[in-house]
Write a protein that holds these residues in place. Structure first.
Motif, PDB file in Angstrom:
ATOM      1  N   GLU A   1       0.760  -1.259   0.176  1.00 56.46           N
ATOM      2  CA  GLU A   1      -0.047  -0.160  -0.029  1.00 56.46           C
ATOM      3  C   GLU A   1       0.925   1.241   0.064  1.00 56.46           C
ATOM      4  O   GLU A   1       2.006   1.252   0.905  1.00 56.46           O
ATOM      5  CB  GLU A   1      -0.823   0.166   1.183  1.00 56.46           C
ATOM      6  CG  GLU A   1      -1.924  -1.105   1.069  1.00 56.46           C
ATOM      7  CD  GLU A   1      -3.115  -0.728   0.469  1.00 56.46           C
ATOM      8  OE1 GLU A   1      -3.127   0.440  -0.149  1.00 56.46           O
ATOM      9  OE2 GLU A   1      -4.248  -1.473   0.451  1.00 56.46           O
TER      10      GLU A   1
ATOM     11  N   TYR B   1      -0.905   4.328   0.177  1.00 53.19           N
ATOM     12  CA  TYR B   1      -1.578   5.345   0.935  1.00 53.19           C
ATOM     13  C   TYR B   1      -1.442   6.622  -0.009  1.00 53.19           C
ATOM     14  O   TYR B   1      -1.695   6.886  -0.932  1.00 53.19           O
ATOM     15  CB  TYR B   1      -1.282   5.362   2.229  1.00 53.19           C
ATOM     16  CG  TYR B   1      -1.568   3.906   2.999  1.00 53.19           C
ATOM     17  CD1 TYR B   1      -2.922   3.649   3.190  1.00 53.19           C
ATOM     18  CD2 TYR B   1      -0.572   3.148   3.403  1.00 53.19           C
ATOM     19  CE1 TYR B   1      -3.162   2.441   4.053  1.00 53.19           C
ATOM     20  CE2 TYR B   1      -0.826   2.156   4.268  1.00 53.19           C
ATOM     21  CZ  TYR B   1      -2.153   1.833   4.320  1.00 53.19           C
ATOM     22  OH  TYR B   1      -2.216   0.453   5.042  1.00 53.19           O
ATOM     23  N   SER B   2      -1.264   7.654   0.859  1.00 52.94           N
ATOM     24  CA  SER B   2      -1.228   8.777   0.375  1.00 52.94           C
ATOM     25  C   SER B   2       0.000   9.152  -0.817  1.00 52.94           C
ATOM     26  O   SER B   2      -0.023  10.213  -1.554  1.00 52.94           O
ATOM     27  CB  SER B   2      -1.135  10.080   1.292  1.00 52.94           C
ATOM     28  OG  SER B   2      -2.431  10.087   1.797  1.00 52.94           O
TER      29      SER B   2
ATOM     30  N   THR C   1       0.077   7.701  -3.347  1.00 56.23           N
ATOM     31  CA  THR C   1      -0.499   7.698  -4.358  1.00 56.23           C
ATOM     32  C   THR C   1      -0.886   9.319  -5.095  1.00 56.23           C
ATOM     33  O   THR C   1      -0.967   9.440  -6.192  1.00 56.23           O
ATOM     34  CB  THR C   1      -1.833   6.959  -4.241  1.00 56.23           C
ATOM     35  OG1 THR C   1      -1.681   5.987  -3.840  1.00 56.23           O
ATOM     36  CG2 THR C   1      -2.865   7.093  -5.475  1.00 56.23           C
ATOM     37  N   LYS C   2      -0.740  10.350  -4.070  1.00 59.46           N
ATOM     38  CA  LYS C   2      -1.293  11.612  -4.609  1.00 59.46           C
ATOM     39  C   LYS C   2       0.019  12.178  -5.446  1.00 59.46           C
ATOM     40  O   LYS C   2      -0.190  13.124  -6.338  1.00 59.46           O
ATOM     41  CB  LYS C   2      -1.344  12.648  -3.321  1.00 59.46           C
ATOM     42  CG  LYS C   2      -2.467  12.275  -2.354  1.00 59.46           C
ATOM     43  CD  LYS C   2      -2.591  13.293  -1.324  1.00 59.46           C
ATOM     44  CE  LYS C   2      -3.916  13.060  -0.212  1.00 59.46           C
ATOM     45  NZ  LYS C   2      -3.974  11.697   0.267  1.00 59.46           N
TER      46      LYS C   2
ATOM     47  N   ARG D   1     -12.183  13.195   4.132  1.00 57.11           N
ATOM     48  CA  ARG D   1     -12.430  12.174   2.932  1.00 57.11           C
ATOM     49  C   ARG D   1     -13.937  12.365   2.797  1.00 57.11           C
ATOM     50  O   ARG D   1     -14.924  12.940   3.577  1.00 57.11           O
ATOM     51  CB  ARG D   1     -12.191  10.638   3.402  1.00 57.11           C
ATOM     52  CG  ARG D   1     -12.667  10.123   4.522  1.00 57.11           C
ATOM     53  CD  ARG D   1     -12.806   8.558   4.484  1.00 57.11           C
ATOM     54  NE  ARG D   1     -11.368   8.271   4.829  1.00 57.11           N
ATOM     55  CZ  ARG D   1     -10.670   8.340   5.878  1.00 57.11           C
ATOM     56  NH1 ARG D   1     -11.196   8.469   7.176  1.00 57.11           N
ATOM     57  NH2 ARG D   1      -9.313   7.672   5.814  1.00 57.11           N
TER      58      ARG D   1
ATOM     59  N   ASN E   1      -8.325  14.521   1.433  1.00 55.61           N
ATOM     60  CA  ASN E   1      -8.334  13.590   0.261  1.00 55.61           C
ATOM     61  C   ASN E   1      -9.374  14.020  -0.897  1.00 55.61           C
ATOM     62  O   ASN E   1      -9.174  13.690  -1.977  1.00 55.61           O
ATOM     63  CB  ASN E   1      -8.808  12.062   0.707  1.00 55.61           C
ATOM     64  CG  ASN E   1      -7.716  11.521   1.214  1.00 55.61           C
ATOM     65  OD1 ASN E   1      -6.567  11.850   1.399  1.00 55.61           O
ATOM     66  ND2 ASN E   1      -7.849  10.065   1.897  1.00 55.61           N
TER      67      ASN E   1
ATOM     68  N   SER F   1      -5.292   7.923  -2.587  1.00 54.80           N
ATOM     69  CA  SER F   1      -4.886   6.824  -1.827  1.00 54.80           C
ATOM     70  C   SER F   1      -5.290   5.592  -2.798  1.00 54.80           C
ATOM     71  O   SER F   1      -5.750   5.587  -3.978  1.00 54.80           O
ATOM     72  CB  SER F   1      -5.319   6.617  -0.613  1.00 54.80           C
ATOM     73  OG  SER F   1      -4.884   5.623   0.074  1.00 54.80           O
TER      74      SER F   1
ATOM     75  N   GLY G   1       3.371   8.641   2.480  1.00 62.11           N
ATOM     76  CA  GLY G   1       2.080   7.940   2.867  1.00 62.11           C
ATOM     77  C   GLY G   1       1.975   7.408   4.117  1.00 62.11           C
ATOM     78  O   GLY G   1       3.013   7.318   4.763  1.00 62.11           O
TER      79      GLY G   1
END
Length: 279
Positions: free
Chosen positions: A41, A43-44, A46-47, A100, A126, A175, A238
């Motif tokens: 994973e 997580y953030s 991904t941003k 979120r 998010n 994410s 993240g």
């Protein structure tokens, strides 16, 4: 630099680190753990992938930083949203947003949140990233996930990955991505090389400079376009300690993926001491 002592700290303390890599001047010089096989994973982190996608679309002249988000999302919104620009979303400077979205229609939920368009403090949400992804999808007129695969992941030679979607089916850029340690390092290399990976330009140097510069101050020292300020460089972050630290002045990139669900700085302190020589 003593990579062995960093690894020793990881093992001795039982820190749940999946793997780590260190690059010097573009060359992988140290590696430990599962860096190339397991998908973990982000997580953030991904941003930052979404930020690169935005940069590509921006470079093509299809979207503007100071355009209002409602130019690209034709959905009724509460007053104030007409003043919220993509730059505000990229820099997490929209006051009033919850962390979120909820429910089955995240666009409707998001644009019905109360916002203060004149308050420009840092507010990590998010929703900012989600709406940016929706705007990109609408500009492209096609699936953003597929665009990211074709325009970013394939050029970076990233073949194994996962990503998630919103209830409406949009690529969820806040994410939800899974990647190997080694492949996350490629985003650090891409940014350090000002948008070029192994001789191929993916995103402009102009955009990378903006994305990795402080655009919005916060208590952590500053934020760019889904990239965090870190010392004299920047980092991809993240939760649970997913990190790619980029220090262009020293030519160093340090990446690790972990699952450490606390607020401790022990892993960071060890990395700084043994890899960066900061005590």
């Amino acid at each position: 630099m003593d990579f062995g002592l960093f690894v020793n700290d990881i093992e001795k303390n039982g820190w749940n680190v999946f793997g780590t890599e260190v690059y010097q001047d573009g060359t992988l010089i140290h590696t430990w753990g599962d860096t190339r096989d397991g998908l973990h994973e982000l997580y953030s982190a991904t941003k930052t992938v979404l930020s690169v996608a935005f940069g590509i679309v921006y470079d093509r002249g299809l979207i503007g930083l100071d355009d209002p988000i409602l130019k690209y999302i034709s959905v009724p919104a509460k007053p104030g949203w007409e003043k919220i620009t993509l730059r505000r979303l990229l820099t997490m400077s929209v006051s009033g947003l919850p962390f979120r979205a909820e429910g089955d229609n995240w666009i409707e939920f998001s644009l019905n949140c109360d916002v203060d368009p004149d308050e420009r403090g840092f507010n990590y949400s998010n929703i900012c990233t989600y709406l940016t992804g929706v705007a990109l999808t609408n500009v492209l007129g096609s699936d953003l996930g597929r665009f990211i695969e074709d325009e970013i992941l394939v050029p970076l030679d990233i073949m194994d990955y996962e990503y998630s979607r919103s209830p409406e089916g949009y690529f969820y850029g806040a994410s939800g991505m899974k990647m190997t340690v080694h492949d996350l390092s490629k985003f650090g290399l891409l940014l350090m090389n000002e948008g070029v990976y192994e001789g191929r330009r993916i995103v402009s140097a102009e955009y990378v400079k903006m994305a990795t510069s402080v655009q919005q101050m916060n208590r952590e020292g500053g934020y760019g376009f889904y990239v965090w300020k870190y010392r004299d460089g920047y980092s991809i972050n993240g939760k649970c300690k997913q990190k790619c630290y980029v220090l262009p002045s020293r030519g160093i990139i340090v990446t690790y993926l972990s699952h450490i669900d606390d607020d401790s700085h022990d892993l960071l302190n060890s990395m700084e001491k043994h890899i960066l020589g900061i005590s």
